[in-house]
Design an enzyme around this catalytic site. Structure first.
Site, PDB file in Angstrom:
ATOM      1  N   ARG A  90       0.693  -1.197   0.087  1.00 16.52           N
ATOM      2  CA  ARG A  90       0.121   0.012  -0.078  1.00 16.52           C
ATOM      3  C   ARG A  90       1.141   1.283  -0.111  1.00 16.52           C
ATOM      4  O   ARG A  90       0.495   2.193  -0.706  1.00 16.52           O
ATOM      5  CB  ARG A  90      -0.917  -0.182   1.319  1.00 16.52           C
ATOM      6  N   ARG A 124       6.565   8.165  11.353  1.00 18.42           N
ATOM      7  CA  ARG A 124       5.422   7.317  12.318  1.00 18.42           C
ATOM      8  C   ARG A 124       5.503   6.203  12.351  1.00 18.42           C
ATOM      9  O   ARG A 124       4.924   5.539  13.342  1.00 18.42           O
ATOM     10  CB  ARG A 124       4.445   7.623  11.293  1.00 18.42           C
ATOM     11  N   TYR A 145      20.845   8.795   1.506  1.00 14.78           N
ATOM     12  CA  TYR A 145      22.526   8.968   1.822  1.00 14.78           C
ATOM     13  C   TYR A 145      22.828   9.726   0.408  1.00 14.78           C
ATOM     14  O   TYR A 145      22.003  10.267  -0.296  1.00 14.78           O
ATOM     15  CB  TYR A 145      23.138   7.550   1.735  1.00 14.78           C
ATOM     16  N   ARG A 198      31.852  20.527   7.079  1.00 16.03           N
ATOM     17  CA  ARG A 198      32.321  20.304   5.601  1.00 16.03           C
ATOM     18  C   ARG A 198      31.371  19.203   5.326  1.00 16.03           C
ATOM     19  O   ARG A 198      31.886  17.995   5.249  1.00 16.03           O
ATOM     20  CB  ARG A 198      33.835  19.745   5.597  1.00 16.03           C
ATOM     21  N   LYS A 216      23.610   8.494   7.724  1.00 16.93           N
ATOM     22  CA  LYS A 216      24.356   7.393   7.777  1.00 16.93           C
ATOM     23  C   LYS A 216      24.003   6.401   8.941  1.00 16.93           C
ATOM     24  O   LYS A 216      24.236   5.105   8.636  1.00 16.93           O
ATOM     25  CB  LYS A 216      25.719   7.986   8.377  1.00 16.93           C
ATOM     26  N   GLU A 287      31.896  12.376  11.420  1.00 16.44           N
ATOM     27  CA  GLU A 287      31.585  12.653   9.989  1.00 16.44           C
ATOM     28  C   GLU A 287      31.629  13.940   9.573  1.00 16.44           C
ATOM     29  O   GLU A 287      30.957  15.002  10.160  1.00 16.44           O
ATOM     30  CB  GLU A 287      30.034  12.030   9.868  1.00 16.44           C
ATOM     31  N   ASP A 288      32.209  14.132   8.355  1.00 19.07           N
ATOM     32  CA  ASP A 288      32.153  15.573   7.854  1.00 19.07           C
ATOM     33  C   ASP A 288      32.772  16.647   8.652  1.00 19.07           C
ATOM     34  O   ASP A 288      31.975  17.806   8.630  1.00 19.07           O
ATOM     35  CB  ASP A 288      30.753  15.702   7.187  1.00 19.07           C
ATOM     36  N   ASP A 310      35.009   8.391   9.382  1.00 17.22           N
ATOM     37  CA  ASP A 310      34.592   7.711   8.196  1.00 17.22           C
ATOM     38  C   ASP A 310      35.534   8.515   6.828  1.00 17.22           C
ATOM     39  O   ASP A 310      35.544   8.010   5.942  1.00 17.22           O
ATOM     40  CB  ASP A 310      33.208   7.683   8.023  1.00 17.22           C
ATOM     41  N   ASP A 311      35.396   9.769   7.117  1.00 22.90           N
ATOM     42  CA  ASP A 311      36.113  10.595   5.753  1.00 22.90           C
ATOM     43  C   ASP A 311      37.544   9.979   5.592  1.00 22.90           C
ATOM     44  O   ASP A 311      38.070   9.986   4.528  1.00 22.90           O
ATOM     45  CB  ASP A 311      35.771  12.112   6.176  1.00 22.90           C
ATOM     46  N   ALA A 347      44.035  16.885  -1.291  1.00 26.08           N
ATOM     47  CA  ALA A 347      45.266  16.790  -0.289  1.00 26.08           C
ATOM     48  C   ALA A 347      44.405  17.238   1.055  1.00 26.08           C
ATOM     49  O   ALA A 347      44.962  17.635   1.982  1.00 26.08           O
ATOM     50  CB  ALA A 347      46.463  17.675  -0.284  1.00 26.08           C
ATOM     51  N   ALA A 350      40.069  13.481   3.332  1.00 19.99           N
ATOM     52  CA  ALA A 350      39.838  12.089   2.514  1.00 19.99           C
ATOM     53  C   ALA A 350      41.176  11.864   1.661  1.00 19.99           C
ATOM     54  O   ALA A 350      41.672  10.821   1.556  1.00 19.99           O
ATOM     55  CB  ALA A 350      38.686  12.526   1.579  1.00 19.99           C
ATOM     56  N   ASN A 466      31.852  13.565  -3.629  1.00 21.28           N
ATOM     57  CA  ASN A 466      30.496  13.513  -3.436  1.00 21.28           C
ATOM     58  C   ASN A 466      30.043  14.994  -3.328  1.00 21.28           C
ATOM     59  O   ASN A 466      30.805  15.745  -2.713  1.00 21.28           O
ATOM     60  CB  ASN A 466      30.068  12.595  -2.255  1.00 21.28           C
ATOM     61  N   ASN A 511      31.341   3.444  -2.829  1.00 21.61           N
ATOM     62  CA  ASN A 511      30.437   4.047  -1.639  1.00 21.61           C
ATOM     63  C   ASN A 511      31.073   3.589  -0.384  1.00 21.61           C
ATOM     64  O   ASN A 511      31.431   2.479   0.082  1.00 21.61           O
ATOM     65  CB  ASN A 511      29.136   3.884  -1.697  1.00 21.61           C
TER      66      ASN A 511
END
Length: 625
Positions: A90, A124, A145, A198, A216, A287-288, A310-311, A347, A350, A466, A511
């Site tokens: 549905r 919900r 993501y 960033r 994430k 992250e970032d 993670d970066d 540089a 990452a 990205n 990814n």
């Protein structure tokens, strides 16, 4: 990975525990809820409309009649009881119909409209949301993501409807230890935290960066089976240097310039102390964070807390897996990786993170000594916005200094300090052109034409920035200019390229979601108090080996996103094995480190799979406070 403890039989006590954890034993089945809830009823302390308004427990029309009576829901829902499958059918019909109407005007992308609809479901009914996401991961991962999450973050102040996660700000200094107890979950397994400085390649988005932490964690749940009631997205708002946001009356964050120096560190220190005081076993993924802080915070905390960036580390691991895959695609063994010449564009955190990890991987293959480390370093040419980085440059970033080329050496190569990317590619003739610059179109026609002179029979292009608009080039550009035989990978998703005559140019998405869910799950299940370089390396090597020989020779170096649960299971098992090898594993729940060591490879994979949450509705039983 070595064959640790594989010949040791399971202890009788462990067998009893494993049997207790599953009706058919872990070795023959899997559970849905993998935390202490299992298939046992969940106790709730609310009834009636309060249940329907709680996304953690709401089932909507799937509440059985006995539950409706037990929870005072009879008459508050339509009389028909729908199965979860009917609910999803549905919803999917409605989604396809509504995604057109949900657009906020003709300029609003369909992807953002899809995000709005999925977000409403998340608000919900969390269980159903994750069932839809898992069942359609290939279609909806780019929505929750990258690349759509970038649009979400840019527009988050306007999209905000209800809070999700926690916000710690510079104004909360001295209060964070008490603030963490405002979060309702008694246990948190996974935190993703950002300061919004960033976000992807979009720059400083301030408090709106919370969207990346939410996205994430959606993937931690969907890919790694982390229980959604035990994840926490966090924004640390220390201000913003984005002048547009500072002047925007609708901006939801602190409208002041960012803290810096010791003041900034004091805020992050207080946050880390607070969350690890309440949840000592939590894993925190950074992250970032902007480059100037990413490495510094990683070095500051990684030896004392269960954390990773993670970066820096996740991106590096995925890139390493792709680089090893590119070697295999050339028809060579992975051990030939130290012979690859690699030009790196970018540089920042990452870019340098990838180069550091690649150098360590090469050094391990060459004997893991000082000579091997020096030799590995000579395989990289790093180019930033000012050109080729050499020792002749003034004020070199300390993180980039180990990769600055010697002046005499580049003179012999016909290069100089600040040489352009096209010049470097032309003279070096690299096997790999790796982009982590966040500059869309950086791999221009001139640069790609220069790569045609590569000494490799099958050069590789990694356009890893990205979101999509920041990719250094498109797959069409790569295949049309460099040739059909090129290996292409990108950070955001692109469609494969039809090369004609039945041939396909495969666009591999490098990814981070291939690795970070498995790193988090493996760390959680191993009980390791830190995330070591070896555990990260094990994850990358596992991903590199996931593809078959036939697949890599066709140019496919990363697997399909549709396999993400299986990939994560394999990566997590590799991380656990490495933690055991390094004597870091302390076990998880009732299985301690010694018993974990006794699991053979098949049993370890089953242990991991058995601890991955599935989105099935639990039976709810009301218990008065």
């Amino acid at each position: 990975m070595s064959n640790f403890c594989r010949q040791i039989k399971l202890s009788s006590s462990l067998i009893r525990r494993l049997k207790h954890r599953s009706s058919n034993s872990m070795l023959s089945g899997r559970r849905s809820f993998t935390t202490t809830e299992g298939h046992r009823p969940s106790l709730v302390h609310k009834r009636s409309l309060d249940i329907l308004h709680d996304p953690w427990f709401n089932k909507g029309t799937a509440f059985s009649m006995t539950e409706r009576d037990r929870l005072d829901l009879r008459g508050l829902l339509p009389p028909t009881v729908m199965s979860p499958e009917m609910q999803i059918e549905r919803f999917m019909v409605d989604l396809k119909r509504l995604e057109v109407n949900a657009r906020d005007g003709p300029s609003d992308p369909y992807a953002l409209a899809k995000w709005r609809i999925l977000n409403r479901l998340h608000d919900r009914n969390e269980t159903m949301y994750y069932k839809v996401l898992i069942n359609n991961i290939e279609e909806y991962a780019p929505i929750v993501y990258t690349p759509t999450v970038g649009l979400v973050c840019q527009n988050y102040s306007g999209l905000f409807r209800r809070p999700r996660g926690m916000y710690f700000s510079a104004a909360d200094r001295g209060e964070m230890m008490s603030m963490v107890y405002n979060w309702p979950a008694e246990q948190v397994d996974m935190i993703v935290v950002t300061d919004g400085s960033r976000i992807l390649g979009l720059g400083d988005l301030g408090v709106q960066g919370i969207g990346i932490a939410i996205g994430k964690l959606d993937l931690y749940v969907a890919a790694a089976g982390i229980n959604p009631q035990r994840v926490l997205p966090v924004m640390i708002d220390v201000g913003t240097n984005n002048e547009k946001l500072l002047k925007d009356p609708l901006y939801l964050g602190l409208q002041e310039h960012r803290l810096d120096g010791d003041e900034y560190l004091a805020v992050i220190d207080e946050f880390m102390e607070a969350v690890f005081t309440r949840w000592p076993h939590v894993i925190v993924q950074f992250e970032d964070f902007q480059s100037k802080w990413a490495f510094k915070l990683l070095q500051r905390y990684r030896s004392t807390y269960r954390m990773f960036n993670d970066d820096v580390q996740g991106t590096a691991g995925v890139a390493i897996a792709g680089l090893l895959g590119a070697v295999r695609a050339q028809g060579k063994p992975m051990i030939d990786f130290p012979k690859q010449k690699i030009v790196v564009a970018g540089a920042g955190s990452a870019g340098i993170g990838v180069v550091n990890a690649a150098r360590k991987t090469m050094a391990r293959m060459l004997g893991n000594n000082e000579s091997a480390f020096d030799s590995a370093g000579s395989q990289f040419w790093v180019v930033d916005a000012e050109g080729l980085i050499t020792e002749a440059r003034d004020n070199i970033d300390p993180d980039a200094l180990p990769f600055a080329r010697k002046v005499k050496e580049i003179d012999r190569q016909g290069l100089r300090e600040g040489a352009s990317l096209a010049e470097v590619v032309k003279q070096v003739k690299p096997d790999v052109l790796l982009g982590l610059s966040a500059v869309g179109g950086l791999f221009s026609k001139e640069v790609l034409e220069a790569l045609k002179g590569s000494t490799s029979t099958r050069p590789a292009i990694f356009a890893m920035s990205n979101p999509t608009k920041n990719a250094e080039c498109t797959p069409e550009e790569a295949f049309s200019i460099v040739g059909d035989n090129v290996i292409f990978a990108s950070g955001s998703p692109f469609k494969d390229v039809d090369l004609g005559n039945g041939h396909i140019g495969h666009c591999n998405q490098g990814n981070n979601m291939y690795l970070f869910p498995g790193i988090g799950l493996g760390t959680l299940l191993s009980g390791s108090r830190i995330i070591s370089d070896g555990m990260l390396q094990a994850a990358a090597e596992c991903l590199a080996a996931y593809m078959t020989e036939e697949e890599v020779l066709k140019g496919m170096i990363y697997p399909s996103i549709s396999s993400i649960r299986d990939i994560t299971k394999e990566v997590a098992a590799a991380v656990v094995r490495e933690a055991i090898e390094e004597d870091l594993a302390e076990g998880y729940r009732e299985i301690d480190g010694r018993e974990l060591c006794k699991l053979n490879q098949e049993e370890l994979a089953t242990f991991v799979e058995g601890n991955m949450w599935d989105p099935d509705y639990p039976t709810l039983v009301y218990k008065q406070d």
